[in-house]
Design an enzyme around this catalytic site. Structure first.
Site, PDB file in Angstrom:
ATOM      1  N   ARG A  71       0.884  -1.176   0.000  1.00 24.65           N
ATOM      2  CA  ARG A  71       0.000   0.000   0.000  1.00 24.65           C
ATOM      3  C   ARG A  71       0.919   1.222   0.000  1.00 24.65           C
ATOM      4  O   ARG A  71       1.634   1.464   0.981  1.00 24.65           O
ATOM      5  CB  ARG A  71      -0.901  -0.025   1.235  1.00 24.65           C
ATOM      6  N   ARG A 110     -14.390  -6.073   2.351  1.00 19.95           N
ATOM      7  CA  ARG A 110     -12.958  -5.989   2.049  1.00 19.95           C
ATOM      8  C   ARG A 110     -12.265  -7.302   2.429  1.00 19.95           C
ATOM      9  O   ARG A 110     -11.373  -7.785   1.725  1.00 19.95           O
ATOM     10  CB  ARG A 110     -12.318  -4.817   2.806  1.00 19.95           C
ATOM     11  N   CYS A 154     -15.960   4.171   0.575  1.00 19.19           N
ATOM     12  CA  CYS A 154     -14.889   3.236   0.936  1.00 19.19           C
ATOM     13  C   CYS A 154     -14.333   3.474   2.335  1.00 19.19           C
ATOM     14  O   CYS A 154     -13.621   2.603   2.856  1.00 19.19           O
ATOM     15  CB  CYS A 154     -13.770   3.299  -0.102  1.00 19.19           C
ATOM     16  N   GLN A 167     -10.500  -2.306  -3.298  1.00 22.76           N
ATOM     17  CA  GLN A 167     -11.710  -1.646  -2.811  1.00 22.76           C
ATOM     18  C   GLN A 167     -12.876  -1.897  -3.759  1.00 22.76           C
ATOM     19  O   GLN A 167     -13.997  -2.182  -3.323  1.00 22.76           O
ATOM     20  CB  GLN A 167     -11.479  -0.138  -2.675  1.00 22.76           C
TER      21      GLN A 167
END
Length: 305
Positions: A107, A289, A261, A137
């Site tokens: 990430r 998720r 999200c 996502q």
């Protein structure tokens, strides 16, 4: 070698297979303790390395629990506490980690970093978020829509606000899964034409929030000010007419759903009456998720699709 850097890496059939797997596995463990492994433990013995250059709640916990429920284990690393933070190249890090673990999730900020990681790793690499895209996502969003009883082909999704990484992946999904995305973005904050082109003719940008939501099945928004962005006051002023409130929701279909999200800045991109209201699916979306990430992990290991 399967990498999951963008939805197009899996293609239409791969995305469909992952969504089906996520829904099935979620149903199969209904009522179980969260820490209990799936009955078949399909990734037993596998280790996932997770690298974070950006803060995270959902990505961190969902991937950690995903690999555990699949029977594997994880190693969590903050970039600042590893040699990446002292100047070791992404390529060298990829080569080293490939000798220790079975897959890498990162990430980060620049999309080029995940591409570099994938280019030099000898294990699968998953994009947990970059400034360019957020495919994990969107997998959770699509799962949530399907579980709500809506079919993807022909669906109309309205996006309100910033032309960001989540919108880029949503547009890419539209092209793959044959639904429409109409994004309303203020001047100066629309997505690049290259992002719109990912929709393969199923994505468009309009100026009016009312035009975007008219006849929409799903309304989606996101935080307007992302981590590290400057000029927040100017951007907020431009974005406020695109706030999702009850009046805007009322212009969509009567059974329209709201997605976000998270994290949400309540009172900015959305009001409490919408995000906490009966049309909101944000909590199933957040939970998904976990289930979507499990399907992504199984896909990169060749067990799905």
């Amino acid at each position: 070698m399967r990498h999951f850097l963008n939805l197009s890496d899996a293609g239409t059939d791969g995305v469909a297979a992952m969504l089906a797997d996520a829904i099935d596995r979620k149903a199969a463990r209904a009522g179980w303790p969260k820490g209990r492994a799936d009955a078949d433990a399909p990734l037993a013995g596998r280790v996932l390395a997770m690298i974070f250059e950006k803060n995270s709640t959902r990505t961190r916990v969902s991937f950690d629990m995903a690999i555990r429920q699949l029977g594997g284990t994880s190693i969590v690393m903050e970039a600042g506490s590893m040699q990446l933070g002292r100047g070791e190249s992404v390529a060298d890090t990829a080569r080293v980690l490939s000798g220790y673990v079975d897959a890498i999730m990162i990430r980060t900020d620049e999309h080029a970093k995940v591409e570099d990681m994938a280019r030099h790793a000898s294990v699968p690499v998953i994009n947990g978020l970059t400034d360019y895209s957020h495919p994990c996502q969107i997998m959770a969003d699509l799962q949530t829509i399907l579980e709500d009883g809506k079919a993807l082909p022909g669906l109309r999704i309205a996006w309100l606000g910033d032309g960001n990484n989540v919108l880029a992946s949503l547009m890419e999904a539209a092209g793959l899964m044959q639904f429409d995305v109409v994004a309303a973005c203020p001047q100066g904050f629309a997505p690049p034409e290259a992002d719109v082109a990912l929709g393969r003719g199923r994505a468009q940008v309009v100026a009016s929030p009312q035009e975007a939501v008219a006849g929409a099945d799903v309304i989606v928004t996101d935080t307007w000010i992302s981590m590290g962005q400057a000029h927040a006051e100017t951007k907020l002023a431009a974005m406020m007419p695109y706030q999702v409130d009850a009046a805007l929701m009322a212009q969509a279909k009567p059974d329209a759903r709201f997605l976000h999200c998270l994290p949400a800045h309540r009172g900015e991109e959305v009001v409490d009456a919408v995000i906490d209201g009966p049309q909101s699916l944000i909590w199933p979306e957040a939970e998904n998720r976990l289930h979507a990430q499990k399907a992504v992990l199984r896909w990169v290991f060749g067990q799905v699709g």
